[in-house]
Design an enzyme around this catalytic site. Structure first.
Site, PDB file in Angstrom:
ATOM      1  N   ARG A 103      81.983  -3.328  24.287  1.00 50.51           N
ATOM      2  CA  ARG A 103      80.901  -3.872  23.456  1.00 50.51           C
ATOM      3  C   ARG A 103      81.453  -4.244  22.088  1.00 50.51           C
ATOM      4  NH1 ARG A 103      77.302   1.582  22.067  1.00 50.51           N
ATOM      5  NH2 ARG A 103      79.048   2.816  21.307  1.00 50.51           N
ATOM      6  N   ASN A 141      73.250  -3.339  17.130  1.00 52.63           N
ATOM      7  CA  ASN A 141      73.432  -1.898  17.259  1.00 52.63           C
ATOM      8  C   ASN A 141      74.661  -1.490  16.468  1.00 52.63           C
ATOM      9  OD1 ASN A 141      72.608   0.638  18.932  1.00 52.63           O
ATOM     10  ND2 ASN A 141      74.835   0.574  19.034  1.00 52.63           N
ATOM     11  N   GLU A 142      74.473  -0.580  15.529  1.00 58.39           N
ATOM     12  CA  GLU A 142      75.585  -0.029  14.746  1.00 58.39           C
ATOM     13  C   GLU A 142      76.569  -1.119  14.322  1.00 58.39           C
ATOM     14  OE1 GLU A 142      77.236   3.332  16.875  1.00 58.39           O
ATOM     15  OE2 GLU A 142      75.623   4.601  16.151  1.00 58.39           O
ATOM     16  N   GLU A 314      69.157   7.757  16.733  1.00 60.05           N
ATOM     17  CA  GLU A 314      69.831   8.428  17.856  1.00 60.05           C
ATOM     18  C   GLU A 314      70.198   9.828  17.397  1.00 60.05           C
ATOM     19  OE1 GLU A 314      73.238   6.158  19.123  1.00 60.05           O
ATOM     20  OE2 GLU A 314      72.124   4.283  19.198  1.00 60.05           O
ATOM     21  N   TRP A 322      82.724  11.151  22.824  1.00 61.84           N
ATOM     22  CA  TRP A 322      83.650  10.312  22.053  1.00 61.84           C
ATOM     23  C   TRP A 322      84.524  11.023  21.023  1.00 61.84           C
ATOM     24  CZ3 TRP A 322      82.127  10.206  16.914  1.00 61.84           C
ATOM     25  CH2 TRP A 322      80.767  10.356  16.622  1.00 61.84           C
TER      26      TRP A 322
HETATM   27  C1  GAL Z   1      76.238   5.476  19.273  1.00 60.82           C
HETATM   28  C2  GAL Z   1      75.773   4.189  19.926  1.00 60.82           C
HETATM   29  C3  GAL Z   1      75.137   4.442  21.261  1.00 60.82           C
HETATM   30  C4  GAL Z   1      75.979   5.382  22.072  1.00 60.82           C
HETATM   31  C5  GAL Z   1      76.175   6.654  21.293  1.00 60.82           C
HETATM   32  C6  GAL Z   1      76.976   7.700  22.035  1.00 60.82           C
HETATM   33  O1  GAL Z   1      77.220   5.244  18.345  1.00 60.82           O
HETATM   34  O2  GAL Z   1      74.856   3.501  19.106  1.00 60.82           O
HETATM   35  O3  GAL Z   1      74.969   3.227  21.951  1.00 60.82           O
HETATM   36  O4  GAL Z   1      77.200   4.778  22.353  1.00 60.82           O
HETATM   37  O5  GAL Z   1      76.853   6.354  20.114  1.00 60.82           O
HETATM   38  O6  GAL Z   1      77.125   8.861  21.264  1.00 60.82           O
END
Ligand code: GAL
Length: 655
Positions: A103, A141-142, A314, A322
């Protein structure tokens, strides 16, 4: 105070949609964010749109009493678009072009890409903009995530030269401002100017700073393009973007000015603790709760960015995928993080994500449900928060919504300061955000609430204003110091640069000299073994990482000096400056002293305990492992929890 969730209906079979919607509502969820990565399902072939599935989802969510936050899908251009226009792919600082297959594979400066974004956002907003259940829009997004801002494409270069021509008018002015006579860097025309990457050694710092400013403006205008369509076709809905924690690739205050109703941000306390600058023992200490100041720091910052309106778009509920290590949070943390966000003014806490995906990149990322629809441990905590919220509603409305008093302290957070330090670190371990975080953390550990503001903000009404470091001191700030009656505390490197990234003619702290008559004759960075000793109010500690050698002028008092005689703290009236970074104990002593001068009460909270005042409610949060007996008045009425605040627990009383 509402709960929400991030949901990806396009990733699940249709027969699940109805029960998903029902179960969300039953759990206490009231808002659902959808669609932000679904471009390939909205427009599977160029100009062939498929909306039926999204129509169905939106209606179904609405029928179950859920409100919708619609995300524009521009973080994920579909394969066909990249094939038609490979030039939209972004380029990394080292010159490498990114591939399709994850992405954010687009260049924010690409005019072709911007046209396609306007097209898909135009389609979406016209179709859903007036749907009664659609209450808000998230752009993209971000923005900037995965190091995609800045992007180093030819499109970016061309727009950068145009931006420079606008800013400087004629090339001689740019050459002078940047000091391009140095190393024969002079330009004859704006079109000759390249991007500051891929030079054999450092590019000119002024070149870098202007490039960072340009990229910041590009990010804001990318958002604004979509924002304008949303405003036009979806009147009355909130416009927001989901920002990230500790993310400074663009100036968020400027971004907000380009059109934003709410600053939303994405809160992942455990991975954030893993990836920040902390020593290993600190990471270990907070591995399952997250560092106790990480969420609050960002709540306070984004409340400032959003001009008082902030959401958590979120919220981590369980292990993520991650960070270098991804442990399961301590039982209770999902609930604690939620209440803490509300206590810091969040209007919505929305969890990531409704259900763990069994496929693709984030299959190891948990959510509220397992892939087979079992409610996770975090999911059970959310159900508890929902029950608590429902029970508390009248109380909350009465007390939490009384006008929020200003925090006693304003902390100035400056994006350009971070860029300047990154461009010219000068000491390997000098990190602007780390320094700010240390000051913030120290105040929070003393029970002091903090509002984070831009250095251009109006700070009247604050008793103490602190700026851990402020390389460029705006004239408007100096005017506020001189006019107002607040106390001020500045840290090292303050006033060290002009807007053009040069040393001020009168030496640092430049314009601040009008309020604090000192000159910095030289500055040094300190390797970890160089630790000049100093005492403040009987607390002996050390200067770290950086030291400005300050010559005090008339009417300036040296209130603390290092063992070698150099000033550590200088002051004149209500204005004080620390010349170095300090260790924790010393920093605490300095901030406590400044708070005392400003008439602000401090307490000494146990490790991991944090407080926050919201209107008439006083909250307490325990990130630690030992129960804490809250320092509430004897007759305090508790609306959440009780006087004994256990580990990973929360209490709130009417204050
Ligand atoms: C954010 C992102 C989400 C998802 C999430 C996972 O940074 O906006 O789409 O990837 O992290 O922790």
């Amino acid at each position: 105070m509402r709960l929400g969730v991030c949901y990806y209906p396009e990733q699940w079979p249709r027969h699940k949609w109805e029960s998903d919607a029902r179960r969300m509502f039953e759990l206490g969820i009231r808002r659902v964010r959808i669609a932000e990565f679904a471009w390939s399902r909205m427009e599977p072939e160029p100009h062939r749109y498929e909306w039926e599935w999204l129509d169905t989802v939106i209606d179904m969510l609405a029928q179950h009493g859920l409100q919708i936050v619609l995300g524009t899908p521009t973080a994920t251009p579909p394969r066909w678009l990249v094939e038609q226009h490979p030039e939209i792919l972004p380029v990394a600082q080292n010159g490498m072009t990114y591939n399709f297959g994850s992405r954010r594979h687009y260049d924010i400066s690409s005019e072709v890409y911007r046209e396609h974004c306007a097209r898909i956002v135009g389609q979406m907003t016209r179709r859903y903009g007036k749907h009664p259940a659609v209450v808000a829009w998230q752009t993209d997004n971000e923005l900037g995530c995965h190091d995609t801002v800045p992007s180093y494409t030819e499109a970016a270069r061309v727009r950068f030269t145009q931006w420079l021509a606008q800013r400087y008018g004629e090339i001689g002015a740019l050459n002078d401002a940047w000091g391009n006579v140095f190393w024969s860097m002079e330009y004859r025309r704006f079109e000759e100017i390249g991007l500051p990457n891929r030079t054999p050694t450092d590019a000119n710092p002024s070149h870098w700073l202007d490039f960072r400013r340009f990229m910041s403006a590009e990010t804001a205008s990318f958002h604004a393009l979509q924002g304008a369509l949303i405003r036009e076709h979806s009147p009355g809905r909130d416009l927001l973007h989901n920002f990230m924690g500790f993310f400074t690739s663009f100036d968020h205050y400027e971004f907000a000015k380009s059109g934003l109703d709410i600053a939303a941000w994405d809160s992942y306390p455990l991975p954030r603790t893993e990836v920040l600058w902390f020593d290993d023992d600190v990471k270990h200490r907070w591995a399952r709760s997250g560092h106790p100041d990480i969420p609050a720091f960002n709540h306070d910052l984004y409340r400032g960015v959003g001009n008082g309106r902030m959401w958590v778009m979120e919220q981590q509920v369980g292990p993520v995928n991650w960070a270098p290590y991804n442990p399961v949070p301590t039982a209770g943390m999902a609930r604690l993080w939620t209440w803490e966000a509300f206590a810091h003014g969040a209007e919505l806490v929305s969890y990531f994500r409704w259900r763990q995906a069994p496929f693709a990149q984030e299959q190891m990322h948990s959510g509220i449900n397992t892939p087979d629809d079992t409610l996770t441990a975090g999911g059970h905590e959310i159900a508890r928060v929902a029950r608590e919220l429902a029970a508390l509603e009248p109380e909350m409305v009465a007390h939490a919504s009384t006008p929020r008093p200003r925090a006693p302290v304003a902390l100035l957070f400056d994006y350009e300061a971070d860029w300047i330090v990154q461009i010219q670190r000068h000491g390997a371990d000098f990190d602007y955000q780390r320094l700010v975080f240390e000051w913030y953390s120290s105040l929070r550990a003393m029970g002091v609430d903090v509002d984070m503001l831009s250095p251009d903000a109006d700070v009247s009404g604050y008793r103490l204003v602190v700026a851990p470091s402020l390389p460029i001191v705006p004239e408007s700030l100096v005017a506020q110091i001189v006019r107002g009656d607040a106390w001020w505390l500045f840290g090292p490197r303050t006033g060290s640069k002009t807007r053009a990234f040069t040393i001020p003619a009168t030496l640092p702290p430049g314009p601040l000299q009008a309020a604090l008559n000192v000159r910095v004759l030289q500055s040094e960075s300190l390797r970890p073994s160089l630790r000049p000793r100093v005492a403040i109010d009987g607390v002996v500690g050390h200067g770290l990482r950086w030291r400005d050698h300050v010559e005090p002028g008339a009417a300036v008092n040296v209130s603390a000096a290092f063992d070698d005689g150099l000033p550590a703290v200088v002051e004149a009236g209500r204005v004080r400056m620390a010349t170095a970074c300090f260790d924790d104990a010393l920093l605490r002593a300095l901030l406590a002293h400044s708070a005392r001068d400003a008439g602000i009460d401090t307490v000494s909270l146990p490790e991991g305990v944090r407080m926050r005042r919201l209107g008439g409610l006083q909250f307490a949060f325990n990130y630690g492992e030992v129960a804490w007996r809250a320092n509430a008045p004897d007759n305090a009425r508790f609306v959440l929890g009780n006087r004994e605040v256990g580990p990973a627990d929360v209490a709130a009383w009417i204050a």
